[in-house]
Design an enzyme around this catalytic site. Sequence first.
Site, PDB file in Angstrom:
ATOM      1  N   CYS A 119      -5.528 -15.226 -20.611  1.00  0.00           N
ATOM      2  CA  CYS A 119      -6.693 -14.924 -19.791  1.00  0.00           C
ATOM      3  C   CYS A 119      -7.658 -14.373 -20.632  1.00  0.00           C
ATOM      4  O   CYS A 119      -7.487 -14.669 -21.983  1.00  0.00           O
ATOM      5  CB  CYS A 119      -6.468 -13.950 -18.883  1.00  0.00           C
ATOM      6  SG  CYS A 119      -7.695 -13.850 -17.653  1.00  0.00           S
ATOM      7  N   CYS A 121      -9.987 -11.481 -20.160  1.00  0.00           N
ATOM      8  CA  CYS A 121     -10.386 -10.292 -19.497  1.00  0.00           C
ATOM      9  C   CYS A 121     -10.208  -9.317 -20.878  1.00  0.00           C
ATOM     10  O   CYS A 121     -11.256  -8.347 -20.911  1.00  0.00           O
ATOM     11  CB  CYS A 121      -9.966  -9.948 -18.281  1.00  0.00           C
ATOM     12  SG  CYS A 121      -8.214  -9.978 -17.994  1.00  0.00           S
ATOM     13  N   CYS A 129     -12.760 -12.307 -16.379  1.00  0.00           N
ATOM     14  CA  CYS A 129     -11.748 -13.316 -16.485  1.00  0.00           C
ATOM     15  C   CYS A 129     -12.264 -14.662 -17.248  1.00  0.00           C
ATOM     16  O   CYS A 129     -11.691 -15.665 -17.254  1.00  0.00           O
ATOM     17  CB  CYS A 129     -10.648 -13.489 -15.844  1.00  0.00           C
ATOM     18  SG  CYS A 129      -9.739 -12.081 -15.275  1.00  0.00           S
ATOM     19  N   LYS A 194      -2.541 -14.554  -7.080  1.00  0.00           N
ATOM     20  CA  LYS A 194      -2.856 -13.406  -7.568  1.00  0.00           C
ATOM     21  C   LYS A 194      -3.886 -12.631  -6.576  1.00  0.00           C
ATOM     22  O   LYS A 194      -5.026 -12.958  -6.652  1.00  0.00           O
ATOM     23  CB  LYS A 194      -3.423 -13.545  -9.048  1.00  0.00           C
ATOM     24  CG  LYS A 194      -3.816 -12.131  -9.813  1.00  0.00           C
ATOM     25  CD  LYS A 194      -3.904 -12.337 -11.152  1.00  0.00           C
ATOM     26  CE  LYS A 194      -4.350 -11.113 -11.908  1.00  0.00           C
ATOM     27  NZ  LYS A 194      -4.772 -11.401 -13.389  1.00  0.00           N
ATOM     28  N   ARG A 204      -4.789  -1.998 -16.285  1.00  0.00           N
ATOM     29  CA  ARG A 204      -6.115  -2.210 -16.867  1.00  0.00           C
ATOM     30  C   ARG A 204      -6.216  -0.829 -17.835  1.00  0.00           C
ATOM     31  O   ARG A 204      -6.901  -1.332 -18.917  1.00  0.00           O
ATOM     32  CB  ARG A 204      -7.285  -1.967 -15.868  1.00  0.00           C
ATOM     33  CG  ARG A 204      -7.074  -3.292 -15.169  1.00  0.00           C
ATOM     34  CD  ARG A 204      -8.091  -3.415 -13.798  1.00  0.00           C
ATOM     35  NE  ARG A 204      -7.873  -4.422 -13.131  1.00  0.00           N
ATOM     36  CZ  ARG A 204      -8.183  -4.741 -11.937  1.00  0.00           C
ATOM     37  NH1 ARG A 204      -9.069  -3.813 -11.210  1.00  0.00           N
ATOM     38  NH2 ARG A 204      -7.726  -5.815 -11.338  1.00  0.00           N
ATOM     39  N   ARG A 216     -13.146  -8.224  -9.246  1.00  0.00           N
ATOM     40  CA  ARG A 216     -12.722  -9.538  -9.454  1.00  0.00           C
ATOM     41  C   ARG A 216     -12.376 -10.239  -7.760  1.00  0.00           C
ATOM     42  O   ARG A 216     -11.808 -11.031  -7.895  1.00  0.00           O
ATOM     43  CB  ARG A 216     -11.281  -9.389 -10.088  1.00  0.00           C
ATOM     44  CG  ARG A 216     -11.503  -8.766 -11.548  1.00  0.00           C
ATOM     45  CD  ARG A 216     -10.245  -9.222 -12.359  1.00  0.00           C
ATOM     46  NE  ARG A 216     -10.676  -8.842 -14.089  1.00  0.00           N
ATOM     47  CZ  ARG A 216      -9.874  -7.764 -14.427  1.00  0.00           C
ATOM     48  NH1 ARG A 216      -9.370  -7.051 -14.030  1.00  0.00           N
ATOM     49  NH2 ARG A 216     -10.554  -7.514 -15.746  1.00  0.00           N
ATOM     50  N   GLU A 232      -3.310 -22.277  -2.690  1.00  0.00           N
ATOM     51  CA  GLU A 232      -3.419 -21.892  -4.229  1.00  0.00           C
ATOM     52  C   GLU A 232      -2.083 -22.573  -4.822  1.00  0.00           C
ATOM     53  O   GLU A 232      -2.149 -23.260  -5.899  1.00  0.00           O
ATOM     54  CB  GLU A 232      -3.346 -20.379  -4.319  1.00  0.00           C
ATOM     55  CG  GLU A 232      -4.875 -20.058  -4.226  1.00  0.00           C
ATOM     56  CD  GLU A 232      -5.798 -20.239  -5.214  1.00  0.00           C
ATOM     57  OE1 GLU A 232      -5.442 -20.998  -6.126  1.00  0.00           O
ATOM     58  OE2 GLU A 232      -6.925 -19.656  -5.267  1.00  0.00           O
ATOM     59  N   LYS A 247       1.788 -12.239  -7.305  1.00  0.00           N
ATOM     60  CA  LYS A 247       1.377 -10.889  -7.891  1.00  0.00           C
ATOM     61  C   LYS A 247       0.314 -10.144  -6.945  1.00  0.00           C
ATOM     62  O   LYS A 247      -0.608 -10.744  -6.597  1.00  0.00           O
ATOM     63  CB  LYS A 247       0.770 -11.166  -9.210  1.00  0.00           C
ATOM     64  CG  LYS A 247       0.408  -9.894 -10.003  1.00  0.00           C
ATOM     65  CD  LYS A 247      -0.418 -10.000 -11.580  1.00  0.00           C
ATOM     66  CE  LYS A 247      -0.486  -8.870 -12.054  1.00  0.00           C
ATOM     67  NZ  LYS A 247      -1.113  -9.180 -13.596  1.00  0.00           N
ATOM     68  N   TYR A 312       8.336  -3.932 -15.341  1.00  0.00           N
ATOM     69  CA  TYR A 312       8.289  -2.884 -16.717  1.00  0.00           C
ATOM     70  C   TYR A 312       9.545  -2.198 -16.586  1.00  0.00           C
ATOM     71  O   TYR A 312       9.824  -1.367 -17.308  1.00  0.00           O
ATOM     72  CB  TYR A 312       7.247  -2.057 -16.406  1.00  0.00           C
ATOM     73  CG  TYR A 312       5.519  -2.654 -16.598  1.00  0.00           C
ATOM     74  CD1 TYR A 312       5.340  -3.231 -17.662  1.00  0.00           C
ATOM     75  CD2 TYR A 312       5.095  -3.023 -15.073  1.00  0.00           C
ATOM     76  CE1 TYR A 312       4.134  -3.841 -17.722  1.00  0.00           C
ATOM     77  CE2 TYR A 312       4.012  -3.724 -15.259  1.00  0.00           C
ATOM     78  CZ  TYR A 312       3.474  -4.186 -16.547  1.00  0.00           C
ATOM     79  OH  TYR A 312       2.328  -4.646 -16.698  1.00  0.00           O
TER      80      TYR A 312
HETATM   81 ZN   LIG Z   1      -7.948 -11.909 -16.838  1.00  0.00          ZN
END
Ligand SMILES: [Zn+2]
Length: 324
Positions: A119, A121, A129, A194, A204, A216, A232, A247, A312
């Site tokens: 990406c 961003c 992005c 997403k 972020r 976004r 999609e 996501k 994570y």
């Molecule tokens: Zn991005």
Amino acid sequence: MDLIHRPRRLRTTAGIRNLVRETKLNKEDFIYPLFVIGGEGIKEEIPSMPGNYHCSLDQLMIEVEEIVKLGIGGILLFGIPDHKDEIGSSAWSEDGIVQQACRKIKEEYPELLLITDVCLCQYTSHGHCGTLEDGCLLNDPTLENLAKVALSHAKAGADMVAPSDMMDGRVIAIREKLDQACYDDVAIMSYSAKYASAFYGPFRDAAHSAPKQGDRKSYQMDPANSDEALREMKLDLDESADIIMVKPALAYLDIIRRAKDNFITPIAAYNVSGEYAMIKAAAEKDWVNEKAIVLEMLTSIKRAGAEIIITYWAKDAAKWINDY
Ligand SMILES: [Zn+2]
């Protein structure tokens, strides 16, 4: 007397419960996200994501060694560059931080599955992005840049690239670029569904990628939509995505299930930073049992239909499963 059906028979002992358990977590299911920055000797904890760090390359290699020892499925690498500009050109620099990290990781751990986030961003001065003009994110001019990023990662040793931008047509643009350069064996895991989610807040912080202005919502999906997610996914598969992703995960289990029911393809789910932060905060207060709640949550993501879980908790969950 009518025969009584007794489902409880199969819950009587731990042995029987283990035998008939439908969903079992494996450490190989997990992908661990890592954040690499420039410099040396740096390992800074991300405040809203305890236990996760910004690491310089030398420190990153210590993390990677642990991941390899734990037998986790793979890693997903994000870069935080020193330099940002309007188009995010440092994202495809041969000497970019992700490219350096890929080379080093592949040199030391050639067997580890190495996936890179593709990406712009983190690399653009405006934090969007792609290429911005008069406040509008331009789709088609962004595609070429995304493809350049993917190719630079493949050249540096990535086994798989994961475009997370949500531009239309990025999968085919990346596939063509990789194939032209003879990287036809580098797979694409596409962030297909997403959502424009409030669950990304801590990330972020982690990726230093919050948009300076606006949001976004003109490229990420409306959380209210489900059929659109299938459209999609179908587009990405038609464009030759190898793995499709949903996501976030927890608030979108229905989307994961619809993906599983509709497509015969591996499905990934991203158990995102906000999901992590919520449980961590509650666990710190002793309001929930972290291990129990995390294993239940990860099981629910797999039960919904995701074979691959980006989380994570990958390291902790692998340890918990190992000595279950
Ligand atoms: Zn991005």
